[in-house]
Design an enzyme around this catalytic site. Sequence first.
Site, PDB file in Angstrom:
ATOM      1  N   HIS A 128      33.757  27.025 -14.248  1.00  0.00           N
ATOM      2  CA  HIS A 128      33.744  25.634 -13.443  1.00  0.00           C
ATOM      3  C   HIS A 128      35.276  25.743 -12.326  1.00  0.00           C
ATOM      4  O   HIS A 128      35.612  25.731 -11.623  1.00  0.00           O
ATOM      5  CB  HIS A 128      33.840  24.421 -13.962  1.00  0.00           C
ATOM      6  CG  HIS A 128      32.467  24.571 -15.481  1.00  0.00           C
ATOM      7  ND1 HIS A 128      31.431  23.601 -14.093  1.00  0.00           N
ATOM      8  CD2 HIS A 128      31.726  24.777 -15.906  1.00  0.00           C
ATOM      9  CE1 HIS A 128      30.385  23.804 -15.194  1.00  0.00           C
ATOM     10  NE2 HIS A 128      30.476  24.352 -15.819  1.00  0.00           N
TER      11      HIS A 128
HETATM   12  O1  RIB Z   1      33.088  20.464 -16.971  1.00  0.00           O
HETATM   13  C1  RIB Z   1      33.935  21.369 -17.398  1.00  0.00           C
HETATM   14  C2  RIB Z   1      34.650  21.010 -17.730  1.00  0.00           C
HETATM   15  O2  RIB Z   1      35.176  20.287 -18.958  1.00  0.00           O
HETATM   16  C3  RIB Z   1      35.835  22.118 -17.401  1.00  0.00           C
HETATM   17  O3  RIB Z   1      37.276  22.019 -17.204  1.00  0.00           O
HETATM   18  C4  RIB Z   1      35.780  22.606 -18.363  1.00  0.00           C
HETATM   19  O4  RIB Z   1      37.087  23.918 -19.129  1.00  0.00           O
HETATM   20  C5  RIB Z   1      35.865  21.382 -20.089  1.00  0.00           C
HETATM   21  O5  RIB Z   1      37.453  21.274 -19.324  1.00  0.00           O
END
Ligand code: RIB
Length: 309
Positions: free
Chosen positions: A236
């Site tokens: 992500h």
């Molecule tokens: O939903 C994904 C996010 O939440 C990313 O930043 C992961 O590291 C968590 O923080």
Amino acid sequence: MRNIIIDCDPGHDDAIALLVALANPEKLNLLAVTTIGGNQTLEKVTKNAKNILAYVNANVPLAMGQEGPLVKPLHTAPEAHGDSGMDGPYFKENDYPIVSDNAVFYMYQTIMAQAERVTLVGLGPLTNIALLLKTFPDVKSKIEMISIMGGGIRRGNMTAAAEFNIYVDPEAAKIVFTSGLPIVMSGLDVTEKAFVTIEEINALENGREVHQLVYELLKFYNESGKQFGFEHSPIHDLCAVSYLVDPTMFSGKHYHVDVVTDDGTTRGMTLADRRLKPAKEQNVFVLEDINREAYVHTLLQALARLDKM
Ligand code: RIB
Ligand code: CA
């Protein structure tokens, strides 16, 4: 060359985003790394940031930010990232320095000291960035844009409506989304397409140090992702950095995006007005698609560079 500050909650994907930023110094001048309570407690995510920066012998100031969100208690994600917040790899003890325990003020001082404007990269809950904008409004004139991993205009992951980073601190997100600053949102719409396959992960094994580190990070993360229905591993946070390295691998649209801060089933939702004639001006550029091969190439190129440094 773009000045950037990365605010993060390492976090397996935060760690990989940091590595890719460090591997592209000709494009990204990483002025500082700041930490925020999110995936795990502030203490744990800061230790994880120290470990990553020490592992690649980085020379980047590291500052600790807020322990938790503006209003509600911190909600961590050990189910996704483990008890340490970055389970998998083993790190030797290190004395990587922490330059400040007040990241908000450190960000302000750093940004105002630059001749050129600075891009903020938010990879966790937006508490530090929101406090920066509220406490020091004059800083806005020195901020070029904000690239965040957060939200999703079609679904959430923490709840059906809310993505984790926004869910943890929706009040902070609302402050950022209404700041008037240019925002590029790497929400779940694009990040869930920005995955590495188990075959691509296994190909990293037995490589040199940084390849091996990322293999161990992603091996854990891939296993952990199965409980949420993922076969492959979406990295992500890397989207928010990759957009700054090579925006051409992405496509998106401008929307008016609001953040739901009411208590209830949609708290933390990033609500995009997708009507033909939206009610308000568009405030966010929402990334919606990605050239996955180019994304993986950016990651592999970064690992090759770091293992040669
Ligand atoms: O939903 C994904 C996010 O939440 C990313 O930043 C992961 O590291 C968590 O923080
Ligand atoms: Ca994160």
